[in-house]
Write an enzyme that holds these catalytic residues in place. Structure first.
Site, PDB file in Angstrom:
ATOM      1  N   TYR A   1     -29.208 -73.106  24.516  1.00  0.00           N
ATOM      2  CA  TYR A   1     -28.513 -71.824  24.590  1.00  0.00           C
ATOM      3  C   TYR A   1     -29.406 -70.589  24.587  1.00  0.00           C
ATOM      4  O   TYR A   1     -28.922 -69.488  24.844  1.00  0.00           O
ATOM      5  CB  TYR A   1     -27.468 -71.759  23.475  1.00  0.00           C
TER       6      TYR A   1
ATOM      7  N   PHE B   1     -16.978 -74.318  13.906  1.00  0.00           N
ATOM      8  CA  PHE B   1     -15.736 -74.040  14.637  1.00  0.00           C
ATOM      9  C   PHE B   1     -15.764 -74.711  15.994  1.00  0.00           C
ATOM     10  O   PHE B   1     -16.640 -74.834  16.716  1.00  0.00           O
ATOM     11  CB  PHE B   1     -15.492 -72.536  14.800  1.00  0.00           C
TER      12      PHE B   1
END
Length: 420
Positions: free
Chosen positions: A133, A420
């Protein structure tokens, strides 16, 4: 849910917003990317309930889903205590059959453009594969602390007032409201914490599939109270075992929150002194948590660190203006951001402990860095001086680096308490 992906689009691949009727196929593609892991019906149903369909993308090739990406709408605490809108990037995957076709890049670009249209200055994620990322502008902004504590040989000292805290057992599902109230009171105080406003998130911590207990007990809960008020709680599991010399059980801490040092210490002492156990396993705690300075022997706690939250500034000006700064700062930043070119250029950041502004400028730059480094430093846990030493920040005006590095700091270490 963490993210995993391969850099994989061809001309026959089409990106579409997820429709509710396609969720099962979409989610099965995601699970396959994570090794085909199975989930309980309860867990699967909860993630479906939490899915924000208009924020999810499916990459289709013919009638097959070959890529997934989603986001949750959060508000994240930043230095100074403001709750800033942030897209919680999640459920990212590309089928192993579709590597190196640009699927991931196309999903990341479209997702960040959507985040910008929504007016969210930040995107955040937890990366299963950290190497992926950085090229999309995400910087590792927080680390968390884990330990395996030999409670048979390590003692814990506690601060004054700990004896005023009373503990009681409670069924986890029956005291959910009280526990969420404690969590909500702590959110504004620490950068990186997420406000859980949307119904359903409070139940994620109660997921307790037997397949994931590794022989331990069902989830247990103890409340900390003072004067009839709940001031903290801990959720944990216990795995009993016996060796040649007797008991050798393990306590596995899942969550612990306390509103003050005494409440926190009372809960930690309870976990340290549990009958028939000699090991306490803790994961994902703040790096500045007090218990590590209360133990008699930190070496026998086997401490270790790991990266956790990755931060991406989607709107540099709005993001930097949303937080406060430990010391007065007036610095011009030369920002590079090839993936989101609207952030490219020079920005003058002025601010202090009361507020900040960040506007475009033509003035000479004081520091040069990419948006990835801004993301890493944004929550105050990664010093700009360390990034400069790594060759990732260039000082263009003498003294600017030290000035900005101190200002970007935080009095509390940033911490993401749950994924999450």
């Amino acid at each position: 849910m963490a993210t995993v992906a391969s850099d994989a689009t061809g001309p026959s691949t089409e990106l579409r917003v997820l429709r509710p009727g396609d969720w099962e196929r979409w989610y099965d593609t995601l699970l396959r990317a994570f090794g085909g892991a199975t989930e309980s019906d309860e867990e699967r149903a909860l993630w479906r309930e939490l899915t924000e369909y208009d924020r999810c993308l499916a990459a289709w090739e013919g009638g097959a889903v070959v890529g997934t990406a989603g986001a949750f709408s959060f508000r994240m605490t930043v230095p100074g205590g403001a709750p800033v809108p942030a897209a919680g990037v999640t459920m990212v995957s590309v089928a192993a059959t579709h590597r190196r076709r640009g699927v991931l890049t196309s999903m990341m670009r479209r997702q960040l453009e959507d985040v910008r249209r929504r007016g969210e200055p930040l995107a955040v994620l937890c990366a299963s594969e950290p190497a992926i990322y950085g090229r999309f502008g995400y910087g590792a902004a927080t680390v968390h602390f884990s330990a395996r504590i030999d409670t048979a040989r390590v003692s814990l000292s506690v601060p004054d007032g700990t004896g005023d805290v009373r503990l009681r057992y409670a069924e986890p599902g029956e005291v959910l409201r009280e526990c969420e109230a404690v969590y909500a009171r702590l959110v504004p105080g620490r950068p990186g914490m997420l406000a859980r406003h949307r119904p359903g998130w409070e139940r994620v911590g109660l997921l307790d599939p037997e397949s994931e207990r590794d022989g331990a007990s069902a989830l247990q809960c103890v409340l900390a109270e003072r004067g009839g008020e709940v001031v903290g709680f801990a959720r944990y599991r216990v795995k009993l075992d016996w060796g040649p010399s007797g008991h050798d059980g393990t306590v596995r801490l899942e969550e612990l929150y306390g509103l003050d040092p005494a409440a926190q210490a009372a809960l930690w002492r309870f976990l340290f002194e549990m009958d028939l156990t000699s090991t306490l396993v803790v994961r994902g705690r703040p790096v500045d948590e007090a218990w590590q300075y209360q133990v008699s022997d930190i070496r026998r706690c086997l401490p270790r660190l790991r990266d956790q939250l990755y931060v991406r500034l989607v709107d540099v000006g709005a993001a930097l203006a949303a937080r406060t700064y430990l010391t007065p700062v007036d610095v011009v930043l030369e920002v590079s951001d090839a993936f989101c070119p609207w952030n490219e250029g020079r920005w003058r950041l002025t601010g202090d402990a009361k507020g900040a502004s960040c506007e475009r400028t033509s003035d000479a730059a004081d520091l040069a860095l990419s948006v990835r480094e801004l993301g890493a430093a944004y929550l105050g846990g990664v010093p700009l001086t360390a990034l400069a030493a790594a060759g990732r920040v260039r000082e263009l005006r003498g003294g600017a680096l030290a000035e900005a590095s101190v200002a970007f700091g935080s009095t509390l270490a940033p911490w993401l308490p749950h994924g999450f």
